[in-house]
Design an enzyme around this catalytic site. Structure first.
Site, PDB file in Angstrom:
ATOM      1  N   ASP A 194       0.709  -1.066   0.046  1.00 50.70           N
ATOM      2  CA  ASP A 194      -0.003  -0.027  -0.159  1.00 50.70           C
ATOM      3  C   ASP A 194       0.705   1.256   0.008  1.00 50.70           C
ATOM      4  OD1 ASP A 194      -2.298   1.738   0.306  1.00 50.70           O
ATOM      5  OD2 ASP A 194      -3.312  -0.116   1.184  1.00 50.70           O
ATOM      6  N   PHE A 222      -0.021   1.020  -6.329  1.00 48.97           N
ATOM      7  CA  PHE A 222      -0.367   0.018  -7.444  1.00 48.97           C
ATOM      8  C   PHE A 222      -0.797   0.331  -8.810  1.00 48.97           C
ATOM      9  CE2 PHE A 222      -4.466  -0.383  -4.723  1.00 48.97           C
ATOM     10  CZ  PHE A 222      -5.031   0.593  -5.531  1.00 48.97           C
ATOM     11  N   HIS A 240     -13.819  -2.118  -6.917  1.00 47.91           N
ATOM     12  CA  HIS A 240     -15.046  -1.360  -7.039  1.00 47.91           C
ATOM     13  C   HIS A 240     -14.487   0.073  -6.912  1.00 47.91           C
ATOM     14  CE1 HIS A 240     -16.246  -1.007  -2.501  1.00 47.91           C
ATOM     15  NE2 HIS A 240     -14.843  -0.726  -2.780  1.00 47.91           N
TER      16      HIS A 240
END
Length: 331
Positions: A194, A222, A240
């Site tokens: 992250d 990412f 999503h």
């Protein structure tokens, strides 16, 4: 349905007050005692109504009535809504109260314009705004952990890990999924990827879990950095957030990080093909309009189409818990 926000606000206010944490420390308590300890200045009748509504919903147990009543936690609220217990899931409820309750008040504007209705309403994006404040970032991380813990635990127990040894959780936030997989699957080693601010939080969480030997936290974006190579790449409530092109791009990055026989897993509120059973998935998709403007939740048919476009072979769906499933693609 129209008055549904009345009920949700009663619960969210109780969580905001840490009412259940207070009752876990000392109960039963009368309405008067609770009003004093929570520093509330409503009338006694207002307090009875508030507490009796919570009892009527099943969040509190009550003995007596009105001025003779005493209140205590139920088994579920004692387990899940006591801030001092590791099973606490109130982080998401606090974020619903502090952020999303107000933002959903302008859903109509989001539908009219297609624009996010949160901190990014006047520019930037959700994540840029949240990451500006360490306190807000930590609250967001706690919220994501609390809403995902049940599904992640189910995944760690239900998925067949016997063919795999390494896992990369891309956008892994606090490291919760990696921790749960490592805890339930002793042969697995995991990497939590992250952004730097989140990685610092994940490192503390991993250290506290005592799993630093098999779970590592690494910094990376990412969208711009390669995923750490692994037998498995997992994304929990990540796809999503983004539009279709970005979803496919993330799946391509996952594909590149996997060996032949590797597996990509997206843990989401996958919408049923008839688009009427998993209503929570539909509401979460609308929440992506509020939060990102272009993100949306999807069906398994959508996931299968994207996976095959990227180059994956077979796909399958593993139901986890409640509205949440794991969409699986094999390389």
């Amino acid at each position: 349905m129209g008055t549904g926000f009345w009920a949700s606000k009663v619960l969210l206010a109780a969580v905001e007050f840490d009412l259940f944490t207070l009752l876990a420390e000392r109960s039963p308590l009368t309405a008067g005692q609770l009003k004093q300890k929570l520093n509330l200045h409503c009338s006694d009748r207002n307090m009875y109504d508030f507490l009796d509504a919570l009892a009527g919903f099943g969040f509190l147990s009550r003995q007596g009535i009105l001025e003779t009543a005493t209140y205590a936690n139920t088994t579920d609220t004692d387990l899940f809504l006591d801030l001092k217990k590791p099973t606490y899931v109130g982080g998401m409820l606090k974020m619903l109260n502090d952020r999303l309750y107000g933002f959903w008040g302008t859903l109509e504007e989001g539908l009219r314009t297609g624009k996010p209705q949160n901190e990014a309403r006047h520019g930037g994006n959700l994540f840029d705004n949240i990451y500006q404040s360490p306190e807000q970032l930590e609250n967001f991380v706690n919220a994501m952990s609390s809403i995902q813990v049940g599904a992640f635990m189910a995944f760690a127990e239900k998925f067949d890990f016997s063919k795999y040894k390494t896992l990369t959780d891309a956008g892994g936030c606090s490291g919760l999924l990696s921790i749960l997989v490592a805890r339930h699957q002793p042969h697995m080693s995991c990497v939590n990827m992250d952004l730097p601010g989140v990685t610092a939080i994940a490192e503390k969480t991993i250290l506290k879990a005592g799993l630093s030997d098999r779970v590592k936290a690494v910094s990376g974006d990412f969208f711009n950095d390669a995923f750490p190579a692994a037998d498995m790449v997992v994304m929990g409530n990540i796809l999503h957030d983004w539009d279709e092109e970005q979803k496919i791009g993330l799946m391509r990055s996952a594909y590149a990080a996997l060996p032949e026989g590797g597996v990509f897993v997206a843990i989401e509120n996958v919408i049923d093909e008839d688009r009427k059973a998993n209503v929570f998935g539909l509401l979460m998709s609308l929440n992506m309009l509020i939060e990102t403007g272009t993100g949306f939740d999807y069906t398994m048919a959508d996931f299968d189409r994207w996976a095959r476009q990227v180059g994956f072979g077979s796909t399958s769906l593993l139901h986890l818990v409640g509205p949440t499933s794991a969409a699986i693609a094999m390389k």
